[in-house]
Design a protein around this motif. Structure first.
Motif, short mmCIF file in Angstrom:
data_model
loop_
_atom_site.label_atom_id
_atom_site.label_comp_id
_atom_site.label_asym_id
_atom_site.label_seq_id
_atom_site.Cartn_x
_atom_site.Cartn_y
_atom_site.Cartn_z
N PHE A 17 3.67 -3.53 3.66
CA PHE A 17 4.80 -3.00 2.56
C PHE A 17 4.59 -1.79 1.94
O PHE A 17 3.51 -1.82 0.95
N ARG A 18 4.98 -0.47 2.31
CA ARG A 18 4.85 0.65 1.83
C ARG A 18 5.58 1.31 0.61
O ARG A 18 6.75 1.13 0.60
N ILE A 19 4.78 1.73 -0.36
CA ILE A 19 5.57 2.20 -1.46
C ILE A 19 5.22 3.70 -1.43
O ILE A 19 3.92 4.07 -1.08
N VAL B 258 -1.55 2.89 -9.03
CA VAL B 258 -0.16 2.86 -9.24
C VAL B 258 0.33 1.32 -8.33
O VAL B 258 0.84 0.89 -8.71
N VAL B 259 -0.52 1.57 -7.17
CA VAL B 259 -0.28 0.61 -5.89
C VAL B 259 -0.66 -0.84 -6.72
O VAL B 259 0.09 -2.00 -6.71
N GLY B 260 -1.59 -0.96 -7.26
CA GLY B 260 -2.11 -2.00 -7.81
C GLY B 260 -1.00 -2.54 -9.19
O GLY B 260 -0.74 -3.74 -9.14
N ASP B 261 -0.59 -1.37 -9.84
CA ASP B 261 0.38 -1.87 -10.79
C ASP B 261 1.71 -2.60 -10.39
O ASP B 261 2.18 -3.50 -10.80
N VAL B 262 2.05 -1.89 -9.37
CA VAL B 262 3.61 -2.23 -8.96
C VAL B 262 3.19 -3.59 -7.81
O VAL B 262 4.28 -4.37 -8.07
N ALA B 263 2.26 -3.40 -7.30
CA ALA B 263 2.05 -4.82 -6.34
C ALA B 263 2.00 -5.96 -7.15
O ALA B 263 2.45 -7.00 -6.97
N SER C 216 0.90 -0.93 -0.06
CA SER C 216 -0.09 0.08 -0.13
C SER C 216 0.89 0.95 0.10
O SER C 216 2.17 1.06 -0.17
N ASP C 217 0.32 2.55 -0.31
CA ASP C 217 1.11 3.69 -0.10
C ASP C 217 0.74 4.38 1.44
O ASP C 217 -0.13 4.01 2.30
N LYS C 218 1.48 5.31 1.90
CA LYS C 218 1.08 5.88 3.13
C LYS C 218 -0.39 6.49 3.31
O LYS C 218 -0.94 6.04 4.57
N VAL D 167 0.76 -14.46 0.09
CA VAL D 167 -0.24 -13.88 -0.83
C VAL D 167 0.02 -12.57 -0.66
O VAL D 167 0.16 -11.89 0.35
N VAL D 168 -0.03 -11.70 -1.89
CA VAL D 168 -0.08 -10.24 -1.75
C VAL D 168 -1.24 -9.73 -1.89
O VAL D 168 -2.18 -10.21 -2.98
N ILE D 169 -1.63 -8.68 -1.41
CA ILE D 169 -2.79 -7.91 -1.36
C ILE D 169 -2.43 -6.27 -1.80
O ILE D 169 -1.70 -5.82 -1.02
#
Length: 369
Positions: free
Chosen positions: A69-71, A108-113, A43-45, A100-102
């Motif tokens: 895990f924050r991006i 942006v989060v969806g693309d990178v994750a 996720s992001d902050k 499993v990744v959520i």
């Protein structure tokens, strides 16, 4: 009010759930996928600070081990550097093949994750929980993941279908106006792809959607997801028909790459790209005149961009530079740009017989020099 759609891909089929207050009631959907397994929430902050408290009780009840895990937020996160940093952190924390990744955030989060999940250990399970209108109506569905390069948007990536997509429309009421408008740009695209009835419905109901009425949001997200799910089921790997969901995007990606990624919201660029695609369709005689004006009038009603200076008045919009950007589009083959255009509302097509002069005239109409 809950809607359930199915993306039919054989053994990799999955459901899209659309409903209000879904995060608090997500256990029945997540338990069969992640019970007893380790989870990496990416996720992001902003999103994690605002919404993780709604998801964490469910995670605590079905797994003994999950990590956040924050991006960084925004298009800057869609880079090789950001991806490498994320993968290094996941590996350092012992993420393995059974995890499993959520993806918990916007597009942006969806693309990178999603890209990270497809790369780590050569691929682990992915769950998409999108938190923006853009990601709920479009980017979380279909399995495309990727990052940007200096040459263009989303040019490096992969396909990894999620196990499930959970669209909680209650989250959308807290979005800033520009974020809602960005998502609405993709909604207009689906209205144009589906047909006259759907586009007319948007013209009459956009204010209800933009005021975050839950019933209207569920309906319009269903419309977008249903359209994309049907196309993805026929053309998962983007070899043919799936190109149609890129209506307006050849222009939009060129606008973003030229101005600099993150300068303005992606969906605002898409909306202007739709006006451009309709103008070009009329200009080459593919459809009757009037559609581009109608789309432009609707954009005015929603207070969205109708010319390039509306996207950025600091950018020098040069038609030749924009055209060169289009030559790097993913749909360009053997030096020919494959534009997604309209024969009429509800009847899209791919056309690569478009002259450079016609494209220039459309760009000039938008304010390029």
């Amino acid at each position: 009010m809950k809607q359930t759609l199915r993306v039919n891909l054989g053994s990799r089929s999955y459901d899209i759930i659309i409903a209000p207050e879904l995060l608090q009631n997500s256990k029945p959907f997540l338990d069969p996928i992640i019970a007893g397994r380790r989870v990496a929430v990416i996720s992001d902050k902003i999103v994690s600070n605002k919404y993780l408290n709604l998801l964490s009780p469910t995670l605590d009840s079905i797994t003994d081990s999950w990590d956040l895990f924050r991006i960084e937020g925004g298009e800057d996160a869609k880079s090789f550097g950001s991806l490498e940093k994320l993968l290094d952190s996941m590996l350092a924390h012992g993420i393995d093949r059974q995890c499993v990744v959520i993806a918990f955030g916007g597009g942006v989060v969806g693309d990178v994750a999603g890209f990270a999940a497809g790369l780590i250990m050569r691929g682990i399970d992915l769950v998409q929980i999108p938190t923006t209108l853009m990601s709920q109506v479009d980017s979380s569905v279909g399995g495309k993941n990727g990052i940007n390069t200096r040459q263009g948007k989303n040019l490096v990536g992969s396909f990894l279908q999620p196990r499930i997509v959970l669209n909680d429309v209650s989250l959308l009421s807290s979005l800033p106006s520009d974020e809602l408008k960005s998502g609405y740009g993709e909604i207009v695209k689906y209205g144009l792809l589906r047909g006259e009835d759907e586009f007319t419905w948007l013209e009459k109901n956009f204010s209800t959607i933009m005021s975050c009425n839950n019933s209207a949001l569920v309906e319009v997200i269903r419309m977008g997801c249903e359209t994309k799910a049907g196309i993805v089921s026929e053309d998962e790997l983007d070899r043919g028909k799936r190109a149609l969901v890129n209506l307006g995007h050849t222009f939009a990606h060129a606008f973003e790459a030229h101005a600099g990624f993150g300068k303005f919201q992606h969906g605002l660029s898409v909306e202007l790209g739709l006006i451009a695609a309709c103008d070009l369709s009329e200009r080459i005689g593919l459809c009757e005149k009037g559609i581009s004006l109608r789309v432009r009038d609707h954009a005015n009603d929603v207070e969205m961009p109708v010319k390039l200076s509306d996207l950025s008045n600091e950018t020098h919009w040069k038609k030749d530079a924009l055209y060169k950007r289009m030559l790097h589009d993913k749909k360009t083959i053997n030096g020919k740009i494959n534009f997604v255009l309209l024969r009429e509302i509800g009847n899209p097509c791919v056309c690569n017989e478009v002259t450079q002069q016609a494209v220039y005239e459309t760009l000039i109409q938008l304010g390029a020099v």
